[in-house]
Write an enzyme that holds these catalytic residues in place. Structure first.
Site, PDB file in Angstrom:
ATOM      1  N   GLN A 264       0.830  -1.213   0.000  1.00  0.00           N
ATOM      2  CA  GLN A 264       0.000   0.000   0.000  1.00  0.00           C
ATOM      3  C   GLN A 264       0.860   1.256   0.000  1.00  0.00           C
ATOM      4  O   GLN A 264       0.511   2.259  -0.620  1.00  0.00           O
ATOM      5  CB  GLN A 264      -0.974  -0.002   1.171  1.00  0.00           C
ATOM      6  CG  GLN A 264      -1.982  -1.121   1.087  1.00  0.00           C
ATOM      7  CD  GLN A 264      -2.650  -1.228  -0.278  1.00  0.00           C
ATOM      8  OE1 GLN A 264      -3.492  -0.422  -0.636  1.00  0.00           O
ATOM      9  NE2 GLN A 264      -2.255  -2.233  -1.058  1.00  0.00           N
ATOM     10  N   HIS A 267       1.569   3.021  -3.322  1.00  0.00           N
ATOM     11  CA  HIS A 267       0.533   3.754  -4.063  1.00  0.00           C
ATOM     12  C   HIS A 267       0.815   5.252  -4.094  1.00  0.00           C
ATOM     13  O   HIS A 267       0.570   5.919  -5.088  1.00  0.00           O
ATOM     14  CB  HIS A 267      -0.836   3.567  -3.408  1.00  0.00           C
ATOM     15  CG  HIS A 267      -1.567   2.349  -3.865  1.00  0.00           C
ATOM     16  ND1 HIS A 267      -2.036   2.217  -5.148  1.00  0.00           N
ATOM     17  CD2 HIS A 267      -1.897   1.205  -3.219  1.00  0.00           C
ATOM     18  CE1 HIS A 267      -2.641   1.044  -5.269  1.00  0.00           C
ATOM     19  NE2 HIS A 267      -2.561   0.407  -4.118  1.00  0.00           N
ATOM     20  N   GLU A 332      -8.843   0.820   6.283  1.00  0.00           N
ATOM     21  CA  GLU A 332      -9.405   0.416   4.989  1.00  0.00           C
ATOM     22  C   GLU A 332      -9.212  -1.098   4.812  1.00  0.00           C
ATOM     23  O   GLU A 332     -10.153  -1.829   4.571  1.00  0.00           O
ATOM     24  CB  GLU A 332      -8.672   1.176   3.870  1.00  0.00           C
ATOM     25  CG  GLU A 332      -9.163   0.793   2.476  1.00  0.00           C
ATOM     26  CD  GLU A 332      -8.318   1.368   1.354  1.00  0.00           C
ATOM     27  OE1 GLU A 332      -7.132   1.702   1.576  1.00  0.00           O
ATOM     28  OE2 GLU A 332      -8.826   1.460   0.224  1.00  0.00           O
ATOM     29  N   HIS A 333      -7.945  -1.545   4.943  1.00  0.00           N
ATOM     30  CA  HIS A 333      -7.632  -2.981   4.830  1.00  0.00           C
ATOM     31  C   HIS A 333      -7.061  -3.468   6.154  1.00  0.00           C
ATOM     32  O   HIS A 333      -6.143  -2.836   6.685  1.00  0.00           O
ATOM     33  CB  HIS A 333      -6.552  -3.231   3.779  1.00  0.00           C
ATOM     34  CG  HIS A 333      -6.864  -2.689   2.433  1.00  0.00           C
ATOM     35  ND1 HIS A 333      -6.232  -1.583   1.901  1.00  0.00           N
ATOM     36  CD2 HIS A 333      -7.735  -3.119   1.490  1.00  0.00           C
ATOM     37  CE1 HIS A 333      -6.699  -1.348   0.700  1.00  0.00           C
ATOM     38  NE2 HIS A 333      -7.612  -2.252   0.414  1.00  0.00           N
ATOM     39  N   ASP A 366      -6.941  -6.554  -3.911  1.00  0.00           N
ATOM     40  CA  ASP A 366      -6.858  -5.423  -4.837  1.00  0.00           C
ATOM     41  C   ASP A 366      -7.184  -5.839  -6.265  1.00  0.00           C
ATOM     42  O   ASP A 366      -7.582  -4.998  -7.078  1.00  0.00           O
ATOM     43  CB  ASP A 366      -5.444  -4.822  -4.815  1.00  0.00           C
ATOM     44  CG  ASP A 366      -5.236  -3.891  -3.623  1.00  0.00           C
ATOM     45  OD1 ASP A 366      -6.236  -3.541  -2.971  1.00  0.00           O
ATOM     46  OD2 ASP A 366      -4.081  -3.506  -3.368  1.00  0.00           O
ATOM     47  N   HIS A 424     -54.823  16.617   5.696  1.00  0.00           N
ATOM     48  CA  HIS A 424     -54.331  15.233   5.779  1.00  0.00           C
ATOM     49  C   HIS A 424     -55.440  14.352   6.378  1.00  0.00           C
ATOM     50  O   HIS A 424     -55.759  13.286   5.858  1.00  0.00           O
ATOM     51  CB  HIS A 424     -53.122  15.115   6.715  1.00  0.00           C
ATOM     52  CG  HIS A 424     -51.830  15.660   6.188  1.00  0.00           C
ATOM     53  ND1 HIS A 424     -51.636  16.982   5.912  1.00  0.00           N
ATOM     54  CD2 HIS A 424     -50.652  15.036   5.904  1.00  0.00           C
ATOM     55  CE1 HIS A 424     -50.384  17.159   5.494  1.00  0.00           C
ATOM     56  NE2 HIS A 424     -49.770  15.977   5.468  1.00  0.00           N
TER      57      HIS A 424
HETATM   58  N1  LIG Z   1      -9.232   3.320  -2.866  1.00  0.00           N
HETATM   59  C1  LIG Z   1      -8.986   2.746  -4.036  1.00  0.00           C
HETATM   60  O1  LIG Z   1      -9.640   1.817  -4.431  1.00  0.00           O
HETATM   61  C2  LIG Z   1      -7.883   3.270  -4.889  1.00  0.00           C
HETATM   62  C3  LIG Z   1      -7.561   2.622  -6.088  1.00  0.00           C
HETATM   63  C4  LIG Z   1      -6.567   3.174  -6.871  1.00  0.00           C
HETATM   64  C5  LIG Z   1      -5.941   4.355  -6.463  1.00  0.00           C
HETATM   65  N2  LIG Z   1      -6.286   4.923  -5.300  1.00  0.00           N
HETATM   66  C6  LIG Z   1      -5.725   6.174  -4.866  1.00  0.00           C
HETATM   67  O2  LIG Z   1      -6.193   7.171  -5.780  1.00  0.00           O
HETATM   68  C7  LIG Z   1      -5.222   8.202  -5.883  1.00  0.00           C
HETATM   69  C8  LIG Z   1      -4.928   8.435  -7.361  1.00  0.00           C
HETATM   70  O3  LIG Z   1      -4.322   9.679  -7.535  1.00  0.00           O
HETATM   71  P1  LIG Z   1      -3.599  10.092  -8.876  1.00  0.00           P
HETATM   72  O4  LIG Z   1      -3.040  11.456  -8.649  1.00  0.00           O
HETATM   73  O5  LIG Z   1      -2.691   9.020  -9.289  1.00  0.00           O
HETATM   74  O6  LIG Z   1      -4.732  10.145 -10.000  1.00  0.00           O
HETATM   75  P2  LIG Z   1      -6.124  10.937 -10.121  1.00  0.00           P
HETATM   76  O7  LIG Z   1      -6.759  10.448 -11.388  1.00  0.00           O
HETATM   77  O8  LIG Z   1      -6.923  10.824  -8.889  1.00  0.00           O
HETATM   78  O9  LIG Z   1      -5.733  12.482 -10.291  1.00  0.00           O
HETATM   79  C9  LIG Z   1      -5.134  12.994 -11.430  1.00  0.00           C
HETATM   80  C10 LIG Z   1      -5.771  14.331 -11.758  1.00  0.00           C
HETATM   81  O10 LIG Z   1      -5.493  15.265 -10.713  1.00  0.00           O
HETATM   82  C11 LIG Z   1      -5.595  16.570 -11.232  1.00  0.00           C
HETATM   83  N3  LIG Z   1      -4.537  17.415 -10.695  1.00  0.00           N
HETATM   84  C12 LIG Z   1      -3.253  17.081 -10.486  1.00  0.00           C
HETATM   85  N4  LIG Z   1      -2.569  18.158 -10.030  1.00  0.00           N
HETATM   86  C13 LIG Z   1      -3.451  19.192  -9.977  1.00  0.00           C
HETATM   87  C14 LIG Z   1      -3.366  20.563  -9.575  1.00  0.00           C
HETATM   88  N5  LIG Z   1      -2.234  21.085  -9.147  1.00  0.00           N
HETATM   89  N6  LIG Z   1      -4.485  21.317  -9.635  1.00  0.00           N
HETATM   90  C15 LIG Z   1      -5.658  20.797 -10.042  1.00  0.00           C
HETATM   91  N7  LIG Z   1      -5.792  19.508 -10.438  1.00  0.00           N
HETATM   92  C16 LIG Z   1      -4.708  18.721 -10.396  1.00  0.00           C
HETATM   93  C17 LIG Z   1      -5.443  16.475 -12.728  1.00  0.00           C
HETATM   94  O11 LIG Z   1      -6.619  16.923 -13.331  1.00  0.00           O
HETATM   95  C18 LIG Z   1      -5.259  14.991 -13.019  1.00  0.00           C
HETATM   96  O12 LIG Z   1      -6.059  14.582 -14.120  1.00  0.00           O
HETATM   97  C19 LIG Z   1      -4.016   7.748  -5.063  1.00  0.00           C
HETATM   98  O13 LIG Z   1      -4.085   8.367  -3.807  1.00  0.00           O
HETATM   99  C20 LIG Z   1      -4.222   6.239  -4.905  1.00  0.00           C
HETATM  100  O14 LIG Z   1      -3.689   5.720  -3.705  1.00  0.00           O
HETATM  101  C21 LIG Z   1      -7.258   4.429  -4.513  1.00  0.00           C
HETATM  102  N1  LIG Z   2      -5.116  -0.792  -2.849  1.00  0.00           N
HETATM  103  C1  LIG Z   2      -5.953   0.086  -3.662  1.00  0.00           C
HETATM  104  C2  LIG Z   2      -7.155   0.494  -2.822  1.00  0.00           C
HETATM  105  O1  LIG Z   2      -6.770   1.064  -1.634  1.00  0.00           O
HETATM  106  C3  LIG Z   2      -6.487  -0.565  -4.896  1.00  0.00           C
HETATM  107  C4  LIG Z   2      -5.475  -1.011  -5.894  1.00  0.00           C
HETATM  108  C5  LIG Z   2      -5.550  -0.964  -7.233  1.00  0.00           C
HETATM  109  N2  LIG Z   2      -4.436  -1.527  -7.740  1.00  0.00           N
HETATM  110  C6  LIG Z   2      -3.687  -1.924  -6.749  1.00  0.00           C
HETATM  111  N3  LIG Z   2      -4.305  -1.598  -5.621  1.00  0.00           N
HETATM  112 ZN   LIG Z   3      -3.313  -1.533  -3.762  1.00  0.00          ZN
END
Ligand SMILES: NC(=O)c1ccc[n+]([C@@H]2O[C@H](COP(=O)([O-])OP(=O)(O)OC[C@H]3O[C@@H](n4cnc5c(N)ncnc54)[C@H](O)[C@@H]3O)[C@@H](O)[C@H]2O)c1
Ligand SMILES: N[C@H](CO)Cc1c[nH]c[nH+]1
Ligand SMILES: [Zn+2]
Length: 435
Positions: A264, A267, A332-333, A366, A424
């Site tokens: 995790q 990520h 979460e996990h 995941d 009513h």
């Molecule tokens: N809970 C889940 O199931 C799960 C699964 C996968 C990923 N995640 C999490 O999701 C998140 C993904 O984040 P990411 O950044 O890789 O992708 P994202 O798609 O969430 O965000 C990218 C977008 O952020 C915007 N952005 C970036 N910088 C910016 C700025 N300065 N101002 C305005 N907008 C801006 C842009 O529009 C860009 O398209 C991570 O925290 C990851 O851990 C969670």
């Molecule tokens: N661990 C993430 C949710 O917290 C989900 C994910 C996608 N790919 C790998 N991991």
């Molecule tokens: Zn993951």
């Protein structure tokens, strides 16, 4: 002295509560600068529609598209990606999709009704949403697995139209994400992300249809935008960075646990990995594994920051104290890496997903175990549940009274008069005159 790779805490030491609270706090959610930036983006999309979405996609994702329709990928393009990917990868996606489908089929709720002696029929009608918006993150990494986890429950619920958005930094499409969208049956795919994509789904633009509910995880801009558009549109949850909490009796291979913590941490710098154990020698061994294995990770830079800033190895007195801490953290996990996880389960009150035993690494959840990986984070498993079919279903109450339902008419009339709402009361009395 070298900076340690991860925090070491002892639950019985003075100051533990404050130390733990500081580690758990995820302040970014309330960051005022982000909230202001997102407010401007949402307002611009609301008023300028396609043009604003295109402008922000050019600004934040480096797109060179000259119109928003260029950022829509036809379903034939999704199928083309599926046809072209490596056959082992295609088989793995299809295997995962099938398992996710089977698991979620158990969640589907059906309509029900029952009749009373006077002929009154009461029930609940279940209907799918008309149109769902799926946010699949794509900024720092691409997530084909999140395509499956978002879309398949919606399909199982019977949602007729799935609109997916996912950013493509530098305009570079991820073929596996497209292939997963084809497998899951996504209807329309827009290569956009961030707050502008959330606003477009919430309000609709000339090209992007307004949806009824937006689901899926994302970064702080996505989470803040979801918070701001709630009410205009339904939401699944506001998810924060990924988290893992492992409880171990000290008898699992320390390398296994170290890699589970990394899984995790890799990520996101803001991700959180915590291990709780009553065995201090085991915590030492895991710390050594973390140090030895970190340099071998592809994403060592991200995982290293995550562990250093937000990770912890926590010593507790015994397993009862470990479980108490789990419920306080509400992770979460949760991995229960112990001989008999079933013995701990009855006392676990809060966790998004629970991984039972030494042979159940969180990573399987995941991708392919079957349950959803979109889960409540930041302590919200106290009141929230995994993304599921129920998020894409709505309930309507059904009431049908008969001419013989005078007892109901009488009760309604008495209560209505006690509230001085005489229309009513008379509405009931006209059908069932008071004797
Ligand atoms: N809970 C889940 O199931 C799960 C699964 C996968 C990923 N995640 C999490 O999701 C998140 C993904 O984040 P990411 O950044 O890789 O992708 P994202 O798609 O969430 O965000 C990218 C977008 O952020 C915007 N952005 C970036 N910088 C910016 C700025 N300065 N101002 C305005 N907008 C801006 C842009 O529009 C860009 O398209 C991570 O925290 C990851 O851990 C969670
Ligand atoms: N661990 C993430 C949710 O917290 C989900 C994910 C996608 N790919 C790998 N991991
Ligand atoms: Zn993951």
């Amino acid at each position: 002295m070298a900076e340690s790779i991860i925090h070491r805490l002892n639950a019985d030491a003075e100051g533990f509560d404050a130390e733990l609270d500081a580690l758990l706090a995820w302040e970014a959610v309330s960051d005022a600068a982000v909230a202001n930036a997102v407010e401007s983006i949402v307002e611009a999309v609301k008023t300028r529609g396609d043009d604003a979405v295109l402008d922000y996609t050019r600004q934040f994702d480096g797109s060179t598209a000259s119109s928003l329709s260029e950022l829509e990928l036809p379903t034939a393009r999704l199928q083309q990606a599926l046809d072209a990917i490596d056959s082992e990868l295609k088989a793995a996606l299809e295997h995962a999709a099938e398992r996710i489908r089977q698991y979620h089929a158990h969640q589907k709720q059906e309509s029900w009704s029952y009749a009373e002696a006077d002929g009154t029929v009461l029930g609940q009608q279940i209907r799918p949403l008309d149109r769902a918006g799926l946010y699949v993150p794509g900024g720092k990494a691409a997530y084909p697995s999140s395509v499956l986890m978002n879309a398949i429950p919606a399909k199982v619920a019977g949602v007729p139209e799935l609109i997916m958005v996912s950013p493509t930094p530098g305009g570079k499409l991820n073929e596996v994400v497209l292939a997963a969208a084809a497998i899951a049956g996504v209807d329309r795919f827009f290569a956009i992300g961030g707050a502008q994509a959330v606003a477009a789904l919430a309000y609709g633009t000339e090209t992007i249809p307004r949806v009824d509910k937006i689901v899926g995880p994302g970064n702080i801009y996505v989470a803040t935008a979801k918070r701001q558009v709630f009410g205009q549109v339904g939401l699944d949850m506001i998810a924060g960075p990924s988290e893992i909490l492992v409880v171990c009796d000290g008898k699992t291979d320390p390398d296994w646990i170290a890699m589970d913590l990394f899984s995790q941490a890799e990520h996101d710098e803001d991700a959180q990995s915590i291990l709780i154990s009553p065995d201090p020698a085991f915590l030492d061994a895991v710390e050594q594994s973390l140090e030895r294995l970190l340099p071998t990770l592809e994403r060592a830079a991200i995982a290293g920051v995550s562990l250093r800033e937000r990770g912890a190895l926590v010593q507790v007195a015994d397993m009862d104290a470990a479980v108490e801490l789990v419920n306080r953290i509400a992770p979460e996990h949760l991995e229960l890496s112990v001989e008999s996880p079933q013995a701990l389960l009855p006392n676990i009150r809060h966790a998004g997903a629970i991984f039972m035993g030494r042979y159940t690494p969180e990573a399987l959840g995941d991708y392919c175990a079957g349950p959803n990986h979109v889960l409540p984070t930041s302590g919200t498993s106290r009141f929230s549940s995994p993304l599921g079919v129920y998020d894409f279903q709505k309930r309507s109450s059904l009431i049908q009274c008969s001419a013989e339902a005078s007892a109901l008419g009488h009760t309604a009339s008495v209560l209505a008069r006690s509230e001085s709402l005489t229309a009513h009361a008379r509405s009931a009395e006209l059908r069932w005159p008071r004797k």
